[in-house]
Structure formats: C-alpha cells, structure tokens
Design a protein around this motif. Structure first.
Motif, short mmCIF file in Angstrom:
data_model
loop_
_atom_site.label_atom_id
_atom_site.label_comp_id
_atom_site.label_asym_id
_atom_site.label_seq_id
_atom_site.Cartn_x
_atom_site.Cartn_y
_atom_site.Cartn_z
N ASP A 77 -52.59 2.05 -2.64
CA ASP A 77 -53.46 2.99 -1.45
C ASP A 77 -54.76 3.01 -1.74
N SER B 210 -49.42 4.08 9.77
CA SER B 210 -50.39 4.96 9.46
C SER B 210 -50.96 5.48 10.86
N LYS C 89 -57.78 8.38 3.97
CA LYS C 89 -56.08 8.33 4.04
C LYS C 89 -55.47 9.31 5.19
N ASN C 90 -55.12 8.45 6.19
CA ASN C 90 -54.53 9.15 7.24
C ASN C 90 -52.90 9.36 7.16
N THR D 210 -49.25 9.16 6.63
CA THR D 210 -48.49 7.79 6.63
C THR D 210 -46.96 8.12 6.63
#
Length: 649
Positions: free
Chosen positions: A556, A647, A561-562, A564
């Motif tokens: 990652d 995501s 960072k949405n 997920t």
C-alpha cells in the motif's frame, strides 16, 4: 657643613644639594639583618631591593655568612654592594671605601681590622671560640663622612673555631634568584648559598657551573654571573663540600638565563601566553607589549598596563614566526628604570589539510509526512524535493581556496536548481558519471570569503515506479582561488574526469529517497492442502501457502489512503477436470470463519487513512477445507479464488 657634604664638594653644587637628602635617607633605613644576640659596630643597613641591575637603595646585596672552621684553618667572608640610582648618577667619581670590624666579646667592643679594606676578609682563628665580624663601606671620593651612622653596614657574621673538624653529612643549595637576564648591558647576578648538615660542619664549599658560557659562578663566594651576549638556557650550579677526611657531599640548584621571555609553541586555533620572568621588587609601573609580524621588524603595540603576562588572541598559520617583547618600567620613589625583554618567537603548529564537513537535510515539499532529515520514505511523481545543508572547512589554515559542488540526483527529475549562499547559480548540463547523474554548478564555493557556506538543491520527481535512490552532495577541493576557478569550470572541470586538477573530494551524508507508485497492489499466493484421503473426511484441513509467503501480499503505497475493503469468492469448485470434489472451503481470520461461495464476501475492511497490510497466517488469516462424506475420486483437484480490492473515495 657635615662630612657628607664635604665629601661631595668636587662633584658640584647640584650634586651637593641632592646628596644631602640621599645620605639622610641612609641614616633612617630600617634594620633587616643582624646577628640574633650580637650588636654590631653599626646598625645593619637595609638590603637593597633590585630590579635587574638597578637598586632602590645603596647597601649590601651580598651579606657575610656565619661559618664554622678549625683553629688554623682560613675561612673567607665575602660581601657585595649595590648602588641606588642617586649614587651612581650624581656621584660618578665616587668609589667604595671598605672597612672590616671584629668583636672578640660578643659585640661588647669592636675594633677595626688593620688593612681589611676590601669586600672580602680572610679569617684564620688562632684559638677555639667565636669571633664576630661586620663590614662597613662609604661611597665617596676623597673626604669620608664624619659620623659612623653615615656609612653602610653589613649584617654581623660569626666565625666559630672548633677544636677538631666536623664533617658535613649533607648539603642543600639555594639561590637568591633563579632567573638572570643576559640581554642587558650589565650582567645579571645572584648568589647561591650552601646549608650544611650539621650546621656546625667545618668543611669548605666549592662552587662550579655546568655551563660557564651561560653563567659563571665564583668558586668561593657563590656569586653567579650571567653572560651578556644574549645566550639563554639553564645552568646547573653545583656546590661541593669537601670534608677533612676527604669525603664529599654535593647538591645543586638551577639558574635559568635569558632575555625575560621564552619562545612559545601552540597548535593553530589556540592562544599563546608569554610571561616575563625574573624577580621584581614591586608591581611594575607599566608594561607595554609589542608584536612583530612574521618577516617584519616593525613593532605593533598589542597591550599595555601592568601585567607581566600577555595572552595572544586565537592563533593561525599567519601568526607563525611572529615575535613578542615587553617594555617594563619599575619605579622607586621618584626614580624609574625601563628594560626591554628579548623578542620571543611564536611557533604555530598547523596543518593545511582541509577539515570539510558537509551536512544535508532533505524535505518533500509536497508531503513531508513521516520523513526524516536523511530520508524521504514516500516520494511520488510530481513531488517537489529540496536538499539543503552547509559546507564547512573547520581548518582556518586550510590550503583549500575554492570548491566545486556536484549533486547526485535521480535520473528522472525536472526543474532542477542549485543556489550557493542564497545566490542561484547556473548549471552545466546534467553529467553522467558512472551509473549516476550529477548537477554541477558553474559557481565555485569561495572559502577565502568564509569557512562556512550554505547550499540548496531542488528538483521535481518524475519517478513512477517503486524504487530506491541515494542522493548526495560531493565537493572537489582546489588551491586555486574561486575567481580563477570559475573561469575554467564551463570548459574542462567536471567531477571525476581526467581533466580535474583538484587535490581531494569530500562527500556529504547520503539522502535515501524511496519512490512510490502511489498505488495499492496485491499478489495472491497459491494454497495447498496436501494429499488427502477418506481418513480426512469431516476434518478441518488448514491450507499452506506455497513457498511460505503471504496468503495475499499487499503493498500500500498510496499517499491518500481511502477506506478500503478486500473481498474473496470461490469462483470455481474443486475439480480435477472430470470430477467435482464435494468440499467446503472457508476463510478464517483468527476469530471468525466464513464459508466461501461464488459471491464476494468482505474479509478485511480498512478505514480511511489506514494502511492495508498483507494477509497471512501470522495474523491468523488462512483458508480451511472440509471434505464431505461422499464418494471421492482420486485425482489432483484445484479451485480458483477471486480477490477484489475496493477503494472508495
């Protein structure tokens, strides 16, 4: 008119008036030395305090000493006198008139010794007992003073005659002064003394010098005289006592001879301290310090006051072979005397090798989260990067006059720029040296203008793949000054080429750059359940990832960072191509077990801002298989699983 006035009529009227006050002063001088229980013929005159060869008052600078001997053995009593400035200046024609006196009855009566009119007296006792001696002197031309108290008197010395010799078992040597000047017009002198053990030893002491060219010593009186040629060093003065039985005892003391100052040697960057040596009767009225620069005979005043010590500022190579000297003035009442010391040399130990320190700090101006000074952990394409730092030559005596920078940068970057000391500099085209590309500024770093300089490097990253790179700053060092070096930079001076004429290269700390694709990627591992049989029916069999890797290896590298989710489904049943194996396949996460179907089921959820990690057995994440109790046909059975990563912005 007194006898003292009459004695100076030939000198002149001015001398007459001033001399009256001088001799009146001699009458009232305090007593400083006399035999403890014996009254002398005259009151002992105060010992004159001296500054080198100048005395504050006239008197005995060497006093006769108590001594022991045997009947019929000769002993010598010795004196020496010092003259005040007034006597030597205003009575240039006068000379000493000595007279020795003796007392056979402990000072009750004194008689003048006929013919004893010099500074020394040889005494040969004819019977056992103690005889006391005192010397007087007058300083005049023809007409002597009329009154006894207008003369100068020594201390009372005793000569004790023993019935038989007493051998000395030890000797200790001392000196009135342990430093003598050799750079003045008159020779510096001091007197050494011998203290015998026992005190009533009758033996004679003989004096000698280890270096008569430096300082001589009278073998009998112990008067030490320095050379006047400016020679300096240390002489050892030896006192040897020879007993009647032929045995000897020896002791010594050291006398240092010089011009007042010693040469000093220090490391560059340190201070040197010069101290005027010798004995001074009082704090000087003034002391002025001078410096002569290396190769120059022109003095520059560097300090004034009353201190006999001078400490230089921090030294450098430019101070090597400089010379320092002091002018010292001593006053006594209204009179003064000034002397000049020798010019002592300053030796500065230095190295011209540069002491270069390069510091570097990297910043991701787009997003610096999680980064450290020497490492950027998540650089993505389009990020603006700066590397800043300092370049310092810690050696003030360095031969390096200029330096050329070369900055290693990633192969895929744009908008490159370099500034030195806040000033932007043009760049040569990026140069490939070995496997790396460098930015080479056309402007040298000028170390003659200062020892510390700043730099700033900036570029935009164009790297789109996951990779690592180490950036660093290098500098070539030159003895050529910056202005001359700048003229040749565009033509033929490139780091690492055969055209370089630099003498060294210095490198700063590496800056680690981790480039990221700014994506989340995953790789599923193959799972095996081994060889099964009817014995395994209705048992839960745990799958093993081939090669021992992750069930799902996740990378990652997303900057944002949405939230997920990871979903899993069994796309096909277990089959060997002919038969279908009736079995239940499940996903376990350590706390729950989900039976897989051909419909996606969420097996992991990560909220916004949370980095998605890999799924593996270490976290309890695994596949489990249960065989149904039905007919089983032998064969190799496989099933396909679909992993879906979603995501959500």
């Amino acid at each position: 008119m007194t006898g003292k006035k009459l004695g100076r009529l030939l000198v002149g009227l001015l001398t007459l008036v001033l001399a009256v006050g001088f001799f009146n002063g001699a009458k009232s001088a305090p007593i400083v030395a006399q035999a403890a229980t014996v009254k002398g013929y005259g009151t002992p005159t105060q010992d004159p305090s001296s500054f080198l060869f100048w005395y504050s008052n006239t008197g005995f600078r060497t006093q006769p000493q108590d001594t022991y001997t045997t009947v019929g053995t000769t002993k010598k009593l010795t004196t020496a006198v010092g003259y005040s400035f007034l006597d030597t200046f205003f009575n240039p024609l006068a000379y000493d008139h000595f007279q020795w006196y003796q007392s056979m009855d402990a000072g009750a009566t004194w008689t003048a010794i006929k013919g004893a009119t010099s500074s020394t007296l040889s005494v040969t006792p004819s019977k056992v007992g103690t005889t006391y001696y005192q010397e007087s002197f007058g300083y005049y031309l023809f007409i002597p003073p009329l009154l006894p108290n207008e003369y100068y008197y020594s201390r009372v010395a005793s000569v004790t005659a023993m019935g038989s010799p007493v051998n000395a078992t030890g000797i200790t040597v001392t000196a009135d002064n342990h430093y003598l000047y050799s750079n003045q017009s008159e020779a510096g002198t001091t007197t050494v003394h011998a203290n015998l053990i026992p005190a009533n030893a009758t033996s004679d002491v003989t004096w000698s010098s280890s270096d008569p060219g430096l300082a001589t010593v009278d073998k009998t009186s112990g008067v030490v005289t320095a050379n006047t040629s400016g020679r300096s060093g240390t002489a050892t003065i030896n006192g040897t006592v020879t007993n009647a039985d032929g045995s000897t005892q020896t002791n010594s003391t050291q006398i240092k001879v010089g011009g007042g100052l010693d040469d000093q040697t220090v490391d560059s960057g340190k201070s040197a301290t010069f101290t005027v040596q010798g004995t001074f009767p009082s704090t000087p009225a003034s002391v002025t310090w001078y410096k002569e620069a290396p190769g120059s005979s022109t003095p520059t005043k560097v300090a004034s006051g009353t201190s006999l010590t001078y400490t230089t500022p921090t030294t450098s190579a430019a101070d090597d072979k400089a010379h320092y000297y002091a002018e010292i003035t001593i006053k006594s009442d209204s009179e003064s005397k000034t002397i000049t010391t020798n010019a002592a040399e300053l030796n500065v130990k230095f190295s011209d090798t540069p002491k270069v320190t390069i510091t570097s700090t990297a910043t991701d101006n787009t997003d610096n989260t999680g980064n450290v000074a020497h490492g950027l952990s998540n650089v993505i394409s389009g990020d603006a990067i700066t590397i800043t730092g300092t370049i310092t030559d810690g050696n003030q005596d360095s031969k390096m006059k200029a330096g050329l920078l070369a900055i290693r940068v990633p192969p895929y970057c744009s908008n490159t720029a370099v500034s030195i000391d806040g000033e932007a500099t043009s760049l040569q085209a990026p140069k490939q040296i070995g496997d790396y590309y460098y930015l080479v500024p056309r402007t040298p770093v000028d170390f003659e203008a200062g020892q510390t300089h700043t730099y700033k490097v900036s570029f935009d990253s164009l790297e789109e793949t996951d990779s690592d790179f180490t950036s660093l700053v290098e500098m070539e060092a030159y003895e050529t000054d910056a202005s001359k070096l700048k003229a040749v930079v565009p033509a033929d001076t490139i780091l690492g080429t055969t055209n370089d004429n630099n003498f060294d290269t210095y490198t700063g700390p590496g800056i680690s750059l981790h480039f990221s694709s700014n994506t989340l990627t995953a790789q599923a591992g193959n799972v095996t359940f081994g060889s099964l049989s009817y014995a395994n029916v209705d048992q839960t069999i745990e799958g093993q990832v081939e090669g021992g890797g992750d069930l799902l290896a996740v990378t990652d590298d997303r900057r944002e960072k949405n939230a997920t989710t990871i979903s899993l489904r069994q796309a096909t049943p277990f089959t060997d191509g002919t038969h279908t194996l009736v079995a239940k396949l499940s996903y376990a996460n350590g706390s729950t077990v989900k039976q897989l179907t051909d419909t996606n089921q969420v097996v992991l959820s990560a909220g916004s801002g949370i980095k998605v990690g890999s799924l593996n057995a270490n976290h309890g994440q695994e596949l489990q298989l249960v065989l149904a109790s039905q007919a089983i046909y032998p064969g190799n059975y496989t099933s396909t699983l679909d992993w879906t990563i979603t995501s959500a912005p």
